[in-house]
Design a protein around this motif. Structure first.
Motif, PDB file in Angstrom:
ATOM      1  N   TYR A   2       0.886  -1.121   0.054  1.00  0.00           N
ATOM      2  CA  TYR A   2       0.053  -0.014   0.002  1.00  0.00           C
ATOM      3  C   TYR A   2       0.826   1.152   0.146  1.00  0.00           C
ATOM      4  N   PRO A   3       0.395   2.312  -0.821  1.00  0.00           N
ATOM      5  CA  PRO A   3       1.313   3.442  -0.838  1.00  0.00           C
ATOM      6  C   PRO A   3       1.377   4.080   0.618  1.00  0.00           C
ATOM      7  N   GLY A   4       2.574   4.404   0.992  1.00  0.00           N
ATOM      8  CA  GLY A   4       2.713   5.263   2.418  1.00  0.00           C
ATOM      9  C   GLY A   4       3.460   4.097   3.209  1.00  0.00           C
ATOM     10  N   LEU A   5       3.331   2.798   3.218  1.00  0.00           N
ATOM     11  CA  LEU A   5       3.734   2.041   4.105  1.00  0.00           C
ATOM     12  C   LEU A   5       5.219   1.214   3.487  1.00  0.00           C
ATOM     13  N   HIS A   6       5.998   1.352   4.338  1.00  0.00           N
ATOM     14  CA  HIS A   6       7.335   0.867   4.295  1.00  0.00           C
ATOM     15  C   HIS A   6       7.935  -0.424   4.816  1.00  0.00           C
ATOM     16  N   THR A   7       9.009  -0.906   4.300  1.00  0.00           N
ATOM     17  CA  THR A   7       9.703  -1.782   4.975  1.00  0.00           C
ATOM     18  C   THR A   7      10.803  -1.246   5.740  1.00  0.00           C
ATOM     19  N   LEU A   8      11.403  -2.247   6.471  1.00  0.00           N
ATOM     20  CA  LEU A   8      12.946  -1.749   7.058  1.00  0.00           C
ATOM     21  C   LEU A   8      13.920  -1.411   5.917  1.00  0.00           C
ATOM     22  N   ASP A   9      14.042  -2.178   4.953  1.00  0.00           N
ATOM     23  CA  ASP A   9      14.735  -2.142   3.854  1.00  0.00           C
ATOM     24  C   ASP A   9      14.340  -0.695   3.197  1.00  0.00           C
ATOM     25  N   THR A  10      13.123  -0.442   2.672  1.00  0.00           N
ATOM     26  CA  THR A  10      12.848   1.010   2.373  1.00  0.00           C
ATOM     27  C   THR A  10      13.239   2.051   3.032  1.00  0.00           C
ATOM     28  N   LEU A  11      13.035   1.885   4.495  1.00  0.00           N
ATOM     29  CA  LEU A  11      13.466   2.906   5.208  1.00  0.00           C
ATOM     30  C   LEU A  11      15.034   3.223   5.204  1.00  0.00           C
ATOM     31  N   ALA A  12      15.784   2.104   5.411  1.00  0.00           N
ATOM     32  CA  ALA A  12      17.213   2.230   5.204  1.00  0.00           C
ATOM     33  C   ALA A  12      17.789   3.079   4.059  1.00  0.00           C
ATOM     34  N   VAL A  13      17.171   2.642   2.748  1.00  0.00           N
ATOM     35  CA  VAL A  13      17.684   3.106   1.444  1.00  0.00           C
ATOM     36  C   VAL A  13      17.264   4.683   1.415  1.00  0.00           C
ATOM     37  N   ALA A  14      15.919   5.045   1.927  1.00  0.00           N
ATOM     38  CA  ALA A  14      15.494   6.319   1.889  1.00  0.00           C
ATOM     39  C   ALA A  14      16.184   7.243   2.912  1.00  0.00           C
ATOM     40  N   ARG A  82      -1.795  -5.291   0.844  1.00  0.00           N
ATOM     41  CA  ARG A  82      -1.255  -4.002   1.258  1.00  0.00           C
ATOM     42  C   ARG A  82      -0.301  -4.094   2.268  1.00  0.00           C
ATOM     43  N   LEU A  83      -0.136  -5.070   2.906  1.00  0.00           N
ATOM     44  CA  LEU A  83       1.112  -5.128   4.253  1.00  0.00           C
ATOM     45  C   LEU A  83       2.251  -5.742   3.593  1.00  0.00           C
ATOM     46  N   ASP A  84       2.058  -6.477   2.474  1.00  0.00           N
ATOM     47  CA  ASP A  84       3.157  -7.359   1.621  1.00  0.00           C
ATOM     48  C   ASP A  84       3.511  -8.643   2.569  1.00  0.00           C
ATOM     49  N   ILE A  85       2.415  -9.306   2.846  1.00  0.00           N
ATOM     50  CA  ILE A  85       2.846 -10.387   4.001  1.00  0.00           C
ATOM     51  C   ILE A  85       1.890 -11.660   3.075  1.00  0.00           C
ATOM     52  N   ALA A  86       2.535 -12.778   3.502  1.00  0.00           N
ATOM     53  CA  ALA A  86       1.825 -14.001   2.931  1.00  0.00           C
ATOM     54  C   ALA A  86       0.386 -14.102   3.250  1.00  0.00           C
ATOM     55  N   HIS A  87      -0.514 -14.570   2.334  1.00  0.00           N
ATOM     56  CA  HIS A  87      -1.957 -14.604   2.558  1.00  0.00           C
ATOM     57  C   HIS A  87      -2.206 -15.729   3.948  1.00  0.00           C
TER      58      HIS A  87
END
Length: 143
Positions: A2-14, A82-87
């Motif tokens: 979902y737009p606006g949600l981030h993972t640890l990896d995207t936070l680190a890169v940003a 939206r959360l990018d997790i397994a169903h």
């Protein structure tokens, strides 16, 4: 995701830091993040406000607007997307009561997305209300 949600990896890169540093910030509470199963999810505007202060122009840093006509009530499959997790993970957490504002219609769970999004923004974890009991095995000592 979902737009606006981030993972640890995207936070680190940003932010230009290592994954380990981002992990430490999350665990220390420097940035608000919610633990969903074994994964961390962060709400971008809440992280920006925490890092840059309350006077930051959140509108400039905010997530893109939601698509028009997007429902506030979602199902488990859409939650997983939206959360990018397994169903299966989403299903187990919903069935265990980890997500707020859950209603059950027949065999289908319905979730209130704004409530879940706000909980992620506050950095509150999603923990099951009825976790499975943990079996503790003790070792027998010889006499």
């Amino acid at each position: 995701m979902y737009p606006g949600l981030h993972t640890l990896d995207t936070l680190a890169v940003a932010l230009g830091v290592s994954h380990v540093t981002a992990s430490r910030w999350v665990r220390a509470g420097t940035v608000p993040a919610a633990r969903i199963g074994k994964l961390w999810r962060l709400w971008g505007p809440a992280v920006a406000e925490r890092l840059y202060g309350p006077d930051v122009d959140i509108a400039a840093l905010a997530a893109p607007p939601a698509p028009p006509g997007e429902p506030e009530i979602i199902g488990v499959r859409e939650l997983a997307e939206r959360l990018d997790i397994a169903h299966g993970t989403a299903s187990r957490l919903v069935a265990a009561g980890a997500f707020p504002a859950t209603a059950r219609t027949g065999q289908t769970y319905r979730l209130h997305w704004p409530t879940i999004r706000d909980q992620i923004a506050r950095g509150e974890d999603f923990m099951p209300l009825n976790p499975r009991p943990v079996r503790v095995q003790t070792r027998k000592t010889p006499r």
